[in-house]
Design a protein around this motif. Structure first.
Motif, PDB file in Angstrom:
ATOM      1  N   GLY B  13      10.764  -2.229  24.050  1.00 43.58           N
ATOM      2  CA  GLY B  13      11.421  -1.112  23.381  1.00 43.58           C
ATOM      3  C   GLY B  13      12.540  -1.608  22.470  1.00 43.58           C
ATOM      4  N   HIS B  54      17.579   6.526  30.044  1.00 40.14           N
ATOM      5  CA  HIS B  54      17.160   6.099  31.391  1.00 40.14           C
ATOM      6  C   HIS B  54      17.255   4.591  31.528  1.00 40.14           C
ATOM      7  CE1 HIS B  54      15.477  10.138  32.150  1.00 40.14           C
ATOM      8  NE2 HIS B  54      15.287  10.095  30.849  1.00 40.14           N
ATOM      9  N   LEU B  81      18.127   7.943  23.101  1.00 40.96           N
ATOM     10  CA  LEU B  81      16.695   7.659  22.989  1.00 40.96           C
ATOM     11  C   LEU B  81      16.111   7.935  24.367  1.00 40.96           C
ATOM     12  CD1 LEU B  81      14.641   6.475  21.011  1.00 40.96           C
ATOM     13  CD2 LEU B  81      15.210   4.204  21.864  1.00 40.96           C
ATOM     14  N   ALA B  83      12.459   9.082  26.826  1.00 41.81           N
ATOM     15  CA  ALA B  83      11.027   9.350  26.935  1.00 41.81           C
ATOM     16  C   ALA B  83      10.792  10.681  27.638  1.00 41.81           C
ATOM     17  CB  ALA B  83      10.341   8.230  27.713  1.00 41.81           C
ATOM     18  N   SER B  84      11.881  11.340  28.003  1.00 40.71           N
ATOM     19  CA  SER B  84      11.724  12.618  28.675  1.00 40.71           C
ATOM     20  C   SER B  84      11.515  13.708  27.638  1.00 40.71           C
ATOM     21  CB  SER B  84      12.969  12.928  29.495  1.00 40.71           C
ATOM     22  OG  SER B  84      12.928  14.267  29.905  1.00 40.71           O
ATOM     23  N   ALA B  85      10.639  14.660  27.954  1.00 39.63           N
ATOM     24  CA  ALA B  85      10.370  15.728  26.987  1.00 39.63           C
ATOM     25  C   ALA B  85      10.693  17.082  27.594  1.00 39.63           C
ATOM     26  CB  ALA B  85       8.921  15.685  26.554  1.00 39.63           C
ATOM     27  N   MET B  86      11.570  17.071  28.589  1.00 35.98           N
ATOM     28  CA  MET B  86      11.872  18.333  29.244  1.00 35.98           C
ATOM     29  C   MET B  86      12.858  19.148  28.420  1.00 35.98           C
ATOM     30  SD  MET B  86       9.787  18.259  31.479  1.00 35.98           S
ATOM     31  CE  MET B  86       9.434  18.558  33.178  1.00 35.98           C
ATOM     32  N   LYS B 104      11.014   9.302  22.705  1.00 41.64           N
ATOM     33  CA  LYS B 104       9.938   8.313  22.714  1.00 41.64           C
ATOM     34  C   LYS B 104       8.651   9.070  22.962  1.00 41.64           C
ATOM     35  CE  LYS B 104      12.673   4.616  24.903  1.00 41.64           C
ATOM     36  NZ  LYS B 104      12.717   3.739  26.087  1.00 41.64           N
ATOM     37  N   PRO B 105       7.535   8.736  22.371  1.00 43.09           N
ATOM     38  CA  PRO B 105       7.372   7.656  21.403  1.00 43.09           C
ATOM     39  C   PRO B 105       8.032   8.009  20.069  1.00 43.09           C
ATOM     40  CG  PRO B 105       5.250   8.511  22.212  1.00 43.09           C
ATOM     41  CD  PRO B 105       6.286   9.443  22.648  1.00 43.09           C
ATOM     42  N   ILE B 106       8.754   7.050  19.498  1.00 47.23           N
ATOM     43  CA  ILE B 106       9.396   7.330  18.221  1.00 47.23           C
ATOM     44  C   ILE B 106       8.374   7.241  17.094  1.00 47.23           C
ATOM     45  CG2 ILE B 106      11.748   6.603  18.780  1.00 47.23           C
ATOM     46  CD1 ILE B 106      11.017   3.915  17.315  1.00 47.23           C
TER      47      ILE B 106
END
Lengths: 392, 120
Positions: B13, B54, B81, B83-86, B104-106
């Motif tokens: 990353g 995280h 940055l 990766a959570s999409a909540m 993420k994904p960017i």
């Protein structure tokens, strides 16, 4: 003598025990029912104090009551007093109801008592009470069980949501670098790629984006199922969103030589969750592109109808048989025979789309015939304020 | 040339973001956990920080809390940055003092645009 006999007949015909006591509380008259009720013969009772028929512990109080009654004689009807208890010759006790009537004559003060054995009624009442108690108890137990089941369900739901959140995170982390590095390679800033290498890199990039879409779909449907999908309504330019959505699928349409057109009489401002509405539009447009053979025509129309925005996406594709017009909106449903091998996707797209539309207070439907193309239409309230009015 | 600090516990990353930023002509410093991110930030005083939310130990929220307490970091742009999409994550990040938010994904274009916006 005739009068005496009539009186006797009347006395014996009564269904209740009848007794008369004098001023001192001695029994001076009783009928057969009274003999049977208390288990004494007439001779045994005549001249006895009425306390003989009352449990010992109540003798003193009964004597007081009698004295008081002597001072304030009045007719007391059946059932107007307290629950009383009487005692038989054999010592057994039973509940009674008594009515009292005083009389004063040349022979002195008399009290006539009518006594009714209420054992059966009492038993029935007790049985009823017991049944009620049992029922209440069972109800309480069932409630407790339900509450526990509820707590377990809530816990399972919470665990599911936590699992989804962490799963989504874990899956996105490696996808992040796969998508990022393949895009980076494709930009050729790190050096040239030959034609084949370029194509391979594009395959990796395209398929990893597809994988991301699938993960997002699974996450969306799970959030919907767990009632965790929250809308973020905002006022936005609907025409601009339509243009943006069409632009995002234009390359897909061009790859299949479709004609993609929009005809809109769209309002400038709609209040809804902009990203979710885009998701709905893109889903319907990509389905139309996917299920229409090369060189088709896809047309998006948007118009205002009363307080709703109505959007239709019309294609010249394979169509859907009437019997599948409802099941097509169910999870994991994919139009089997008619898709001609087009089977990528999770089968969740339309289920998600339907729920998103419904959560906005709208509805979605399809008109289609096999080989005649399909038209998917949905309508949304113009604003959440109007949605509230609709719901009221 | 601007100094950008990239903190992410995953080396892949970090390398991805480093490459994109270096291609844009920036000087990149790396940190692989929260404590290191704070120490590195205090040492180099970057123009921009890209923080993975995280991270084991001190996470992105812990890092920004420490940095925002330093007067010299009260206005440094810091991108979250994640990766959570909540739902609600973006609000939470902005409330914690982040100035940008990327999931993420960017997409490279989105990352470049956010970086240039905050460095402008």
């Amino acid at each position: 003598m005739l009068l005496e006999r009539r009186f006797r007949e009347l006395l014996e015909a009564a269904p209740d025990a009848i007794m008369q006591v004098d001023a001192e509380g001695r029994i001076i008259l009783l009928n057969r029912v009274a003999e049977d009720m208390f288990g004494y013969s007439r001779d045994e009772l005549l001249g006895q104090p009425v306390e003989a028929l009352i449990p010992h512990e109540l003798h003193a109080r009964h004597a007081e009551h009698r004295a008081h009654y002597r001072q304030n004689p009045m007719t007391r009807t059946m059932g107007s007093g307290l629950a009383l208890e009487a005692i038989r010759k054999d010592g057994s006790r039973f509940p009674v109801e008594i009515s009292l009537s005083p009389s004063e004559s040349v022979e002195g003060f008399r009290v006539t008592a009518i006594i009714r054995d209420t054992t059966e009624r009492r038993t029935a009442e007790e049985r009823l009470h017991k049944v009620q108690e049992e029922y209440t108890q069972r109800l309480a137990e069932t409630n407790a069980e339900l509450a526990m089941t509820n707590r377990e369900l809530e816990r399972a739901n919470r665990l599911k949501s936590e699992f989804l959140a962490s799963m989504s995170h874990e899956l996105r982390t490696p996808l992040h670098t796969i998508i990022g590095f393949s895009e980076l390679l494709g930009e050729k800033l790190e050096g040239p790629l030959n034609e084949k290498q370029m194509r391979f890199v594009q395959h990796i990039h395209k398929d990893s984006l597809h994988l991301l879409e699938l993960i997002n779909d699974v996450l969306d449907i799970s959030k919907i199922e767990a009632d965790r999908l929250e809308l973020r309504p905002e006022a936005f330019d609907f025409a601009a969103l339509v243009a943006e959505s069409v632009a995002s699928v234009r390359s897909l349409a061009e790859a299949k030589s479709h004609i993609l057109e929009t005809a809109s009489d769209v309002p400038t401002a709609v209040e809804a969750d902009r990203l979710r509405i885009k998701q709905i539009l893109v889903n319907l447009l990509s389905n139309a592109i996917k299920f229409t053979p090369e060189g088709g025509r896809i047309r998006l129309e948007a118009r205002v109808q009363e307080s709703f925005v109505v959007v239709s996406v019309c294609d010249t594709g394979v169509g859907i048989p009437p019997e599948e017009h409802e099941s097509i909106f169910e999870k994991f449903h994919q139009v089997g025979a008619t898709t001609k091998g087009v089977r990528e996707g999770t089968g969740l797209g339309l289920a998600i789309t339907k729920r998103l539309v419904e959560q906005h207070g709208g509805g979605i439907w399809v008109q289609s015939e096999p080989e005649q193309g399909s038209t998917f239409s949905f309508k949304l309230p113009m604003s959440s304020a109007e949605r509230k009015t609709q719901g009221a | 040339m601007k100094k950008v600090l990239v903190a992410d516990d995953k080396d892949t990353g970090r390398e991805l973001v480093r490459t994109v930023l270096e291609n844009s002509g920036h000087q990149v410093f790396e940190a692989s956990d929260g404590e290191q991110a704070v120490a590195e930030a205090l040492r180099i005083h970057p123009d921009l920080i890209i923080l993975d939310i995280h991270m084991p130990g001190l996470d992105g929220f812990g890092v920004i809390e420490k940095l925002r307490r330093e007067p010299s970091f009260s206005h440094t742009p810091i991108i979250a940055l994640t990766a959570s999409a909540m739902m609600g994550d973006r609000e939470r990040a902005m409330a914690a003092g982040f100035t940008g938010y990327i999931t993420k994904p960017i997409r490279l274009g989105a990352l470049r645009a956010e970086v240039e916006r905050l460095l402008a």
